[in-house]
Design a protein around this motif. Structure first.
Motif, PDB file in Angstrom:
ATOM      1  N   TYR A 305     -10.828  42.378  34.483  1.00 26.18           N
ATOM      2  CA  TYR A 305      -9.822  41.313  34.527  1.00 26.18           C
ATOM      3  C   TYR A 305      -9.208  40.977  33.169  1.00 26.18           C
ATOM      4  O   TYR A 305      -8.174  40.326  33.103  1.00 26.18           O
ATOM      5  N   GLY A 306      -9.866  41.385  32.095  1.00 18.57           N
ATOM      6  CA  GLY A 306      -9.474  40.914  30.776  1.00 18.57           C
ATOM      7  C   GLY A 306      -9.979  39.499  30.574  1.00 18.57           C
ATOM      8  O   GLY A 306     -10.003  38.692  31.509  1.00 18.57           O
ATOM      9  N   VAL A 307     -10.423  39.174  29.372  1.00 17.72           N
ATOM     10  CA  VAL A 307     -10.931  37.832  29.058  1.00 17.72           C
ATOM     11  C   VAL A 307     -10.181  37.306  27.843  1.00 17.72           C
ATOM     12  O   VAL A 307     -10.145  37.956  26.788  1.00 17.72           O
ATOM     13  N   LEU A 308      -9.574  36.109  27.987  1.00 16.68           N
ATOM     14  CA  LEU A 308      -8.811  35.503  26.899  1.00 16.68           C
ATOM     15  C   LEU A 308      -9.677  34.611  26.034  1.00 16.68           C
ATOM     16  O   LEU A 308      -9.517  34.557  24.813  1.00 16.68           O
ATOM     17  N   ARG A 309     -10.601  33.894  26.638  1.00 18.79           N
ATOM     18  CA  ARG A 309     -11.535  33.056  25.900  1.00 18.79           C
ATOM     19  C   ARG A 309     -12.675  32.680  26.831  1.00 18.79           C
ATOM     20  O   ARG A 309     -12.588  32.852  28.061  1.00 18.79           O
ATOM     21  N   GLY A 310     -13.766  32.155  26.249  1.00 27.58           N
ATOM     22  CA  GLY A 310     -14.903  31.791  27.088  1.00 27.58           C
ATOM     23  C   GLY A 310     -15.857  30.851  26.378  1.00 27.58           C
ATOM     24  O   GLY A 310     -15.835  30.711  25.146  1.00 27.58           O
ATOM     25  N   HIS A 311     -16.672  30.201  27.163  1.00 27.67           N
ATOM     26  CA  HIS A 311     -17.728  29.337  26.624  1.00 27.67           C
ATOM     27  C   HIS A 311     -18.999  29.587  27.428  1.00 27.67           C
ATOM     28  O   HIS A 311     -18.959  29.683  28.664  1.00 27.67           O
ATOM     29  N   VAL A 312     -20.113  29.703  26.729  1.00 28.85           N
ATOM     30  CA  VAL A 312     -21.392  29.871  27.412  1.00 28.85           C
ATOM     31  C   VAL A 312     -22.290  28.692  27.096  1.00 28.85           C
ATOM     32  O   VAL A 312     -22.460  28.301  25.930  1.00 28.85           O
ATOM     33  N   GLU A 313     -22.828  28.094  28.139  1.00 20.86           N
ATOM     34  CA  GLU A 313     -23.815  27.010  28.019  1.00 20.86           C
ATOM     35  C   GLU A 313     -25.123  27.552  28.571  1.00 20.86           C
ATOM     36  O   GLU A 313     -25.198  27.938  29.741  1.00 20.86           O
ATOM     37  N   THR A 314     -26.136  27.626  27.741  1.00 19.85           N
ATOM     38  CA  THR A 314     -27.411  28.134  28.211  1.00 19.85           C
ATOM     39  C   THR A 314     -28.377  26.984  28.459  1.00 19.85           C
ATOM     40  O   THR A 314     -28.519  26.089  27.619  1.00 19.85           O
ATOM     41  N   VAL A 315     -29.001  27.016  29.606  1.00 15.72           N
ATOM     42  CA  VAL A 315     -30.074  26.085  29.945  1.00 15.72           C
ATOM     43  C   VAL A 315     -31.349  26.912  29.844  1.00 15.72           C
ATOM     44  O   VAL A 315     -31.650  27.732  30.718  1.00 15.72           O
ATOM     45  N   HIS A 316     -32.067  26.732  28.742  1.00 20.19           N
ATOM     46  CA  HIS A 316     -33.092  27.682  28.308  1.00 20.19           C
ATOM     47  C   HIS A 316     -34.483  27.071  28.414  1.00 20.19           C
ATOM     48  O   HIS A 316     -34.701  25.909  28.065  1.00 20.19           O
ATOM     49  N   SER A 317     -35.433  27.860  28.874  1.00 10.81           N
ATOM     50  CA  SER A 317     -36.826  27.410  28.899  1.00 10.81           C
ATOM     51  C   SER A 317     -37.320  27.149  27.477  1.00 10.81           C
ATOM     52  O   SER A 317     -36.801  27.709  26.519  1.00 10.81           O
ATOM     53  N   PHE A 318     -38.319  26.276  27.355  1.00 11.22           N
ATOM     54  CA  PHE A 318     -38.835  25.997  26.016  1.00 11.22           C
ATOM     55  C   PHE A 318     -39.628  27.190  25.487  1.00 11.22           C
ATOM     56  O   PHE A 318     -40.069  28.048  26.251  1.00 11.22           O
ATOM     57  N   THR A 319     -39.795  27.246  24.171  1.00  7.22           N
ATOM     58  CA  THR A 319     -40.471  28.376  23.538  1.00  7.22           C
ATOM     59  C   THR A 319     -41.520  27.876  22.555  1.00  7.22           C
ATOM     60  O   THR A 319     -41.625  26.675  22.275  1.00  7.22           O
ATOM     61  N   ASN A 320     -42.271  28.827  21.990  1.00  3.33           N
ATOM     62  CA  ASN A 320     -43.334  28.483  21.037  1.00  3.33           C
ATOM     63  C   ASN A 320     -42.804  27.856  19.761  1.00  3.33           C
ATOM     64  O   ASN A 320     -43.561  27.257  18.989  1.00  3.33           O
ATOM     65  N   ASP A 321     -41.514  27.976  19.520  1.00  2.00           N
ATOM     66  CA  ASP A 321     -40.921  27.391  18.325  1.00  2.00           C
ATOM     67  C   ASP A 321     -40.870  25.868  18.409  1.00  2.00           C
ATOM     68  O   ASP A 321     -40.716  25.188  17.405  1.00  2.00           O
ATOM     69  N   GLN A 322     -41.001  25.328  19.633  1.00  2.00           N
ATOM     70  CA  GLN A 322     -40.966  23.878  19.813  1.00  2.00           C
ATOM     71  C   GLN A 322     -42.369  23.294  19.822  1.00  2.00           C
ATOM     72  O   GLN A 322     -43.366  24.022  19.918  1.00  2.00           O
ATOM     73  N   ASN A 323     -42.435  21.981  19.720  1.00  2.00           N
ATOM     74  CA  ASN A 323     -43.724  21.288  19.717  1.00  2.00           C
ATOM     75  C   ASN A 323     -44.103  20.818  21.115  1.00  2.00           C
ATOM     76  O   ASN A 323     -43.238  20.396  21.889  1.00  2.00           O
ATOM     77  N   LEU A 324     -45.415  20.846  21.401  1.00  2.00           N
ATOM     78  CA  LEU A 324     -45.882  20.293  22.675  1.00  2.00           C
ATOM     79  C   LEU A 324     -45.690  18.778  22.709  1.00  2.00           C
ATOM     80  O   LEU A 324     -45.284  18.207  23.725  1.00  2.00           O
ATOM     81  N   LEU A 325     -45.998  18.111  21.600  1.00  2.00           N
ATOM     82  CA  LEU A 325     -45.793  16.672  21.450  1.00  2.00           C
ATOM     83  C   LEU A 325     -44.960  16.426  20.195  1.00  2.00           C
ATOM     84  O   LEU A 325     -44.864  17.292  19.325  1.00  2.00           O
TER      85      LEU A 325
END
Length: 481
Positions: A305-325
């Motif tokens: 189709y061809g793409v002129l512009r776009g935006h991606v919003e990710t709803v991402h699971s948490f990872t080890n880089d984050q804190n539990l508390l």
């Protein structure tokens, strides 16, 4: 006999057929390095019920269920051919045979469809290629599982060593236990034993040396009999060429990073730009899980189709880089409790698109929210297209891409109306198009793309490693370009 009896008898008959397929699939894999697929899903080491479920899943993408009675003749035909290492999709064989009007027998059609894998054209079996894992976290352990699973006949890739920093008493016992059992991905499929005296984990017969080092400069891999190995860095500690070059020690030929590379390090999304890897390139990146999720469908949409512009919003699971508390963190919001909050954060996936799709002129922006689930994420890709289209046309296009195109191992397609994130744990695709959530109006298309940010991404890493090692075998019937 009642209807219920008929259904049960039919089920038992199909069970018997699926059971008869298992030794054929196993023998082809062990003796000839042939991986039998069904619509891009491997049937190697699958149970009777798994084979039947994989056949039934075809209705989600092809519109109707595929029966083992349809595919068994093609599997049997393969056993009569002089096959070399390859991947053969019996689902595609059955589908294309049904559309063929030349009156060929199953044997004749199969021989023609896989001709590139037979006789003088077939690839010769290669010596195994050594692989080393540097780091043994979430991605490292899943990549290890996949390498062990794919060891097959002993040719191809062979995991020889894992490099970690020493973790104290019973370190190797604890690491083997983490490989054996996983709270998200379940039990390891096979047996694991530990030889503490020799510092070795033995998984399904694969002897894997545990090497302890604080820095790459401390290791001489030739001392362990390792040569010309591909090292997979799962730590993300070094992401530019200078840092990753530290791994190019005796015994190591190439370095593959499981995180976005910086500077001039090539960011590779298998299926999209893996063909651009130069034979003499020794350092490369597999980009991020989100980049792998959005780039294949973005390419599929741009090509059509061809793409002129776009935006991606990710709803991402948490990872080890984050804190539990809640606790100190160098990032502004990632210090807040991951299991208790939605956390706004940044994503580099949008900017990484330019590296994987340099010909795409469209500006792609992106943002991300971390949410309290341990695995599986979703990317919402909002595109302005170069021409108007309809929802049906877009869905038909993406369904066909997932079935027959060169991107069929990257893009999956699901039409289940009640699908939720946990349904995609263990998906081997980089991205799964949710048909029910797709929105199209004129030149605007919004795609909802599920992805197992751990396992699906690990599968993409393995595909890149197979490609650079020369053991990425061709697929038959050939995908439609």
């Amino acid at each position: 006999m009642t209807v219920n009896d008929d259904s049960f008898t039919n089920w038992k008959n199909r069970e018997e057929i699926a059971e008869s397929m298992i030794p054929i699939i196993g023998k082809l894999h062990r003796e000839r390095d042939v991986t039998v697929l069904l619509h891009s899903r491997s049937l190697v080491n699958k149970s009777v019920v798994s084979i039947l479920k994989t056949h039934r899943f075809a209705r989600q993408i092809a519109g109707e269920e595929l029966s083992v009675t349809d595919t068994l003749p093609f599997l049997q035909a393969l056993t009569t051919l002089d096959l070399g290492p390859s991947q053969i999709d019996i689902g595609m064989l059955a589908a294309t045979y049904g559309a063929d009007d030349r009156g060929l027998s199953v044997q004749e059609f199969t021989a023609e469809a896989v001709a590139g894998a037979t006789g003088a054209d077939k690839i010769e079996r290669r010596e195994p290629r050594d692989v080393v894992l540097y780091g043994f976290g979430r991605i490292g352990r899943l990549v290890a599982r996949l390498l062990i699973e794919k060891a097959g006949s002993g040719n191809g890739l062979r995991l020889r060593a894992i490099v970690v920093r020493a973790g104290g008493d019973q370190d190797i016992i604890k690491r083997a236990s983490l490989l054996r059992r996983d709270s998200i991905h379940g039990q390891f499929q096979g047996t694991i034993t530990v030889d503490e005296a020799n510092g070795t984990i033995i998984a399904n017969g694969n002897e894997i040396k545990m090497i302890y080092a604080n820095d790459p400069s401390e290791v001489d891999y030739t001392a362990y009999g390792i040569k010309d190995a591909i090292l997979i860095d799962n730590t993300g500690k070094w992401r530019d060429r200078q840092g990753l070059s530290k791994h190019l020690r005796p015994g190591i030929d190439k370095v593959v990073l499981t995180a976005p590379g910086k500077g001039d390090v090539p960011n590779i999304v298998h299926g999209v730009n893996h063909d651009m890897i130069k034979p003499d390139e020794r350092i490369l990146s597999c980009a991020s899980c989100t980049t792998n999720a959005i780039v294949p469908p973005l390419k599929a949409m741009a090509d059509e189709y061809g793409v002129l512009r776009g935006h991606v919003e990710t709803v991402h699971s948490f990872t080890n880089d984050q804190n539990l508390l809640d606790n100190f963190h160098k990032a502004d919001r990632r210090g807040r409790s991951a299991p208790l909050n939605m956390v706004i954060t940044e994503t580099g996936a949008a900017s990484a698109v330019a590296k994987a799709l340099p010909d795409l002129q469209a500006k792609i922006t992106g943002s991300s929210i971390r949410v309290p689930v341990p695995d599986v994420s979703i990317a919402i890709l909002n595109l302005q297209l170069a021409r108007e289209t309809t929802r049906k046309e877009v869905l038909d296009h993406l369904r066909n891409v997932s079935l027959t195109s060169p991107l069929k191992r990257q893009i999956d397609f699901i039409s289940a109306p009640d699908a939720v994130s946990s349904d995609f744990i263990g998906s081997r695709h980089a991205s799964i198009v949710d048909a029910g959530a797709t929105k199209v109006e004129g030149d605007n298309a919004i795609l909802y793309l599920w992805y197992d940010n751990e396992f699906g991404y690990s599968c993409q890493v393995i595909r890149v490693v197979q490609h650079v090692s020369g053991v990425e075998y061709p697929t038959y019937p050939a995908p439609v370009a």
